[in-house]
Design a protein around this motif. Structure first.
Motif, PDB file in Angstrom:
ATOM      1  N   ALA A  45      21.101 -33.445  55.233  1.00 51.89           N
ATOM      2  CA  ALA A  45      20.910 -34.511  54.246  1.00 51.89           C
ATOM      3  C   ALA A  45      22.098 -35.453  54.103  1.00 51.89           C
ATOM      4  N   PRO A  46      23.343 -34.964  53.981  1.00 52.30           N
ATOM      5  CA  PRO A  46      24.459 -35.904  53.813  1.00 52.30           C
ATOM      6  C   PRO A  46      24.689 -36.806  55.015  1.00 52.30           C
ATOM      7  N   LEU A  47      24.197 -36.382  56.179  1.00 47.68           N
ATOM      8  CA  LEU A  47      24.410 -37.164  57.395  1.00 47.68           C
ATOM      9  C   LEU A  47      23.405 -38.293  57.554  1.00 47.68           C
ATOM     10  N   ILE A  48      22.243 -38.172  56.893  1.00 46.44           N
ATOM     11  CA  ILE A  48      21.164 -39.133  57.141  1.00 46.44           C
ATOM     12  C   ILE A  48      20.696 -39.860  55.894  1.00 46.44           C
ATOM     13  N   ASP A  49      21.280 -39.557  54.748  1.00 45.48           N
ATOM     14  CA  ASP A  49      20.846 -40.166  53.484  1.00 45.48           C
ATOM     15  C   ASP A  49      20.735 -41.682  53.637  1.00 45.48           C
ATOM     16  N   PRO A  50      19.524 -42.245  53.504  1.00 40.45           N
ATOM     17  CA  PRO A  50      19.353 -43.693  53.704  1.00 40.45           C
ATOM     18  C   PRO A  50      20.068 -44.536  52.661  1.00 40.45           C
ATOM     19  N   ASN A  51      20.495 -43.921  51.569  1.00 40.83           N
ATOM     20  CA  ASN A  51      21.302 -44.654  50.601  1.00 40.83           C
ATOM     21  C   ASN A  51      22.713 -44.896  51.113  1.00 40.83           C
ATOM     22  N   GLU A  52      23.101 -44.122  52.128  1.00 39.92           N
ATOM     23  CA  GLU A  52      24.455 -44.222  52.668  1.00 39.92           C
ATOM     24  C   GLU A  52      24.499 -44.596  54.140  1.00 39.92           C
ATOM     25  N   SER A  66      12.372 -33.527  60.916  1.00 37.45           N
ATOM     26  CA  SER A  66      13.652 -33.012  60.440  1.00 37.45           C
ATOM     27  C   SER A  66      14.344 -33.987  59.504  1.00 37.45           C
ATOM     28  N   TYR A  67      13.976 -35.270  59.564  1.00 38.90           N
ATOM     29  CA  TYR A  67      14.578 -36.284  58.702  1.00 38.90           C
ATOM     30  C   TYR A  67      13.869 -36.435  57.368  1.00 38.90           C
ATOM     31  N   GLY A  68      12.798 -35.660  57.157  1.00 37.39           N
ATOM     32  CA  GLY A  68      12.098 -35.722  55.884  1.00 37.39           C
ATOM     33  C   GLY A  68      11.586 -37.126  55.599  1.00 37.39           C
ATOM     34  N   ARG A  69      12.051 -37.707  54.491  1.00 42.27           N
ATOM     35  CA  ARG A  69      11.625 -39.052  54.109  1.00 42.27           C
ATOM     36  C   ARG A  69      12.597 -40.135  54.577  1.00 42.27           C
ATOM     37  N   ALA A  70      13.679 -39.749  55.242  1.00 37.87           N
ATOM     38  CA  ALA A  70      14.670 -40.741  55.661  1.00 37.87           C
ATOM     39  C   ALA A  70      14.162 -41.543  56.849  1.00 37.87           C
ATOM     40  N   PRO A  71      14.390 -42.869  56.864  1.00 38.71           N
ATOM     41  CA  PRO A  71      13.881 -43.719  57.942  1.00 38.71           C
ATOM     42  C   PRO A  71      14.912 -44.023  59.013  1.00 38.71           C
ATOM     43  N   THR A  72      15.882 -43.127  59.229  1.00 37.47           N
ATOM     44  CA  THR A  72      17.004 -43.452  60.096  1.00 37.47           C
ATOM     45  C   THR A  72      16.982 -42.695  61.414  1.00 37.47           C
ATOM     46  N   PHE A  73      15.834 -42.210  61.828  1.00 33.63           N
ATOM     47  CA  PHE A  73      15.729 -41.352  63.016  1.00 33.63           C
ATOM     48  C   PHE A  73      15.826 -42.134  64.322  1.00 33.63           C
ATOM     49  N   THR A 109      12.612 -21.784  53.738  1.00 35.25           N
ATOM     50  CA  THR A 109      13.213 -23.053  54.136  1.00 35.25           C
ATOM     51  C   THR A 109      14.160 -23.542  53.051  1.00 35.25           C
ATOM     52  N   ARG A 110      15.222 -24.208  53.481  1.00 33.53           N
ATOM     53  CA  ARG A 110      16.179 -24.785  52.542  1.00 33.53           C
ATOM     54  C   ARG A 110      16.201 -26.300  52.800  1.00 33.53           C
ATOM     55  N   LEU A 111      15.603 -27.056  51.881  1.00 27.30           N
ATOM     56  CA  LEU A 111      15.444 -28.490  52.054  1.00 27.30           C
ATOM     57  C   LEU A 111      16.141 -29.253  50.935  1.00 27.30           C
ATOM     58  N   ASP A 112      16.638 -30.422  51.272  1.00 33.03           N
ATOM     59  CA  ASP A 112      17.219 -31.300  50.261  1.00 33.03           C
ATOM     60  C   ASP A 112      16.130 -31.731  49.295  1.00 33.03           C
ATOM     61  N   SER A 113      16.433 -31.717  48.011  1.00 32.53           N
ATOM     62  CA  SER A 113      15.404 -31.977  47.003  1.00 32.53           C
ATOM     63  C   SER A 113      14.914 -33.414  46.999  1.00 32.53           C
ATOM     64  N   ALA A 114      15.716 -34.347  47.488  1.00 29.95           N
ATOM     65  CA  ALA A 114      15.313 -35.754  47.490  1.00 29.95           C
ATOM     66  C   ALA A 114      14.727 -36.176  48.830  1.00 29.95           C
ATOM     67  N   ILE A 115      15.415 -35.850  49.922  1.00 29.14           N
ATOM     68  CA  ILE A 115      15.019 -36.355  51.242  1.00 29.14           C
ATOM     69  C   ILE A 115      13.979 -35.455  51.901  1.00 29.14           C
ATOM     70  N   GLU A 116      13.896 -34.198  51.468  1.00 29.21           N
ATOM     71  CA  GLU A 116      12.976 -33.219  52.047  1.00 29.21           C
ATOM     72  C   GLU A 116      13.303 -32.952  53.516  1.00 29.21           C
ATOM     73  N   CYS A 117      14.588 -32.895  53.826  1.00 25.14           N
ATOM     74  CA  CYS A 117      15.074 -32.558  55.156  1.00 25.14           C
ATOM     75  C   CYS A 117      15.956 -31.317  55.025  1.00 25.14           C
ATOM     76  N   PRO A 118      16.352 -30.679  56.151  1.00 22.46           N
ATOM     77  CA  PRO A 118      17.274 -29.551  56.048  1.00 22.46           C
ATOM     78  C   PRO A 118      18.491 -29.912  55.215  1.00 22.46           C
ATOM     79  N   ALA A 119      18.877 -29.009  54.317  1.00 24.40           N
ATOM     80  CA  ALA A 119      19.935 -29.314  53.349  1.00 24.40           C
ATOM     81  C   ALA A 119      21.243 -29.711  54.022  1.00 24.40           C
ATOM     82  N   ALA A 120      21.580 -29.064  55.129  1.00 24.70           N
ATOM     83  CA  ALA A 120      22.836 -29.372  55.810  1.00 24.70           C
ATOM     84  C   ALA A 120      22.808 -30.738  56.490  1.00 24.70           C
TER      85      ALA A 120
END
Length: 454
Positions: free
Chosen positions: A334-341, A369-376, A321-332
């Motif tokens: 992560a930039p679309l769902i980053d809750p900081n953005e 699939s959103y890992g820790r992001a709350p934007t689902f 698996t390839r996961l974003d190190s911060a959000i723990e979601c698929p790396a590709a």
């Protein structure tokens, strides 16, 4: 003619069952593994909560087509179901009456996944080896093989801990009998646990605010009930929204209603309270916060931790698996769902391309699939599995095509007003494998439009 591919789907919530419907429609063979003893197990845990969105946005298209074959009568599209109603009127007919029924295995908790004859390190020929999925049921360990996997197991059973640093607070495990996570039914089945007690709620999202609102209502009925808001940040007003200046009017109105409870002293606020220790003291619980050289504490009877959820990744450890190190979601993704953005309203629809992993034919979908992001958004989950099913079937054009168009009037929030119509009265976005989209119809009917606060 070759035998149809077998697709294992982990989780029988709304997105998991939608995945099964899309897979079946593609001429593939779904097998659904659900850890709970019935479909919609996680949703049943918050059955008392009203969803953010009306029925119009809660039913997947492939699932609706499958239900149509049994003469299913869809609920009124502009009505807002509770979690329990969603299960009873949609998930149960879909799982128990349609051709999906023999394909669903409940009480089947997945414990590990690998490739037949391959550990994680071995590469040559890996992509042609079937998956081996181990799961546990009442009979003991079982194995099922599949050509592809969609992990839609959600995050409900992996709540974030109380500790401010992402780790459990010291003593959290020992104090487990006085702690609840998520959004308990404080006005219903859990009433006896909280009535007449001092109850601390940790968190600043809509689950925390919704629970505090319900506790304030309980306090009006049982005066000895004392809600305490433990806020890690320094400014409670950030949870209130922008009031009259909020670009989403409904969000401002709902935030103002909650702000009124705080201003009136019906909810005690402890800001900059970063929990570090939990200690049982007789029948009470001491919640400690240490920051630098200062130490504070709150003495309560019960603690509700509403700080979001995280994915359980243990059973996919042997997969690539390839996961974003911060959000723990698929790396590709992560930039679309980053809750900081992003808020839920600014996440564009996406599918198999963003969700695919280095392990061929394995996909995360839904809330997990959103890992820790709350934007689902649940509608986004339905679009995910439509695209994934097409990809597994080899229809690349359909997999790449975007078929979801979100309404223009915004998305997702929860009614915070104690006596509001509660059109958005659902768990916080990070709480469940479900969310919502609200449209102009709600406003036309005198209900509030809904706006996401990330």
């Amino acid at each position: 003619m070759s035998e149809a591919k077998t697709v294992a789907i982990i989780g029988a919530g709304p997105v998991g069952l939608a995945a099964a419907a899309h897979v079946l429609e593609r001429g593939l063979q779904p097998i659904v593994l659900e850890a709970g003893d019935a479909v919609g197990h996680a949703m049943r845990q918050w059955g008392h909560v009203q969803l953010f969105s009306p029925w119009e946005y809660n039913v997947d298209k492939a699932a609706a087509r499958l239900l149509a074959t049994i003469g299913w009568n869809s609920p009124e599209p502009d009505q807002y179901p509770t979690g329990a109603e969603m299960v009873e009127r949609y998930l149960e007919p879909l799982a128990n009456v349609t051709t999906l029924k023999p394909r669903i295995r409940t009480s089947s908790r997945v414990t590990g996944i690998s490739r037949v004859g391959f550990d994680k390190l071995k590469t040559k020929g890996r992509e042609t080896a079937p998956f081996e999925i181990r799961y546990q049921n009442g009979k003991g360990p079982e194995i099922v093989k599949a050509d592809a996997i969609i992990d839609a197991s959600g995050t409900w059973h992996s709540p974030n801990p109380a500790g401010a640093n992402g780790l459990p607070a010291i003593g959290e495990t020992e104090a487990a009998d006085r702690i609840a996570y998520g959004m308990p039914d404080v006005l219903g089945k859990d009433r006896a646990r909280y009535a007449g007690k001092t109850v601390a709620v940790l968190g600043a999202g809509h689950s925390a605010i919704g629970t505090l609102t319900d506790l304030a209502k309980l306090a009006a009925e049982v005066p000895e009930t004392r809600p305490v808001w433990l806020l890690r940040g320094s400014d409670p007003a950030k949870a209130f929204g922008g009031g009259a200046n909020d670009k989403l009017v409904a969000r401002g109105e709902l935030g103002a209603a909650f702000a009124a409870l705080v201003t009136a002293g019906r909810i005690k606020v402890e800001s900059e309270f970063r929990v570090s220790h939990l200690v049982a003291d007789g029948s009470r619980l001491v919640v400690g916060a240490i920051s630098g050289c200062s130490a504070r504490r709150a003495v309560v009877d019960q603690l509700i931790v509403a700080t979001g959820f995280r994915p359980d990744l243990d059973f996919v450890r042997e997969l690539r698996t390839r996961l974003d190190s911060a959000i723990e979601c698929p790396a590709a993704l992560a930039p679309l769902i980053d809750p900081n953005e992003h808020s839920c309203g600014t996440v564009r629809p996406h599918g198999a391309r963003e969700l695919a992993q280095d392990e061929p034919a394995f996909y995360f979908a839904g809330m997990k699939s959103y890992g820790r992001a709350p934007t689902f958004l649940m509608l986004t989950g339905y679009e995910q599995v439509r695209s994934i099913a097409a990809d597994i079937a080899g229809d690349r054009e359909a997999a790449e095509r975007v078929e979801l168009v979100l309404p223009e009037t915004g998305v997702c929030s929860r009614s915070l007003a104690p006596d509001a119509s509660n059109c958005c009265g659902g768990p916080a976005l990070s709480d469940v494998d479900a969310c919502c989209v609200a449209d102009e119809k709600a406003k036309q009917q005198g209900k509030t439009g809904c706006g996401c606060v990330s």
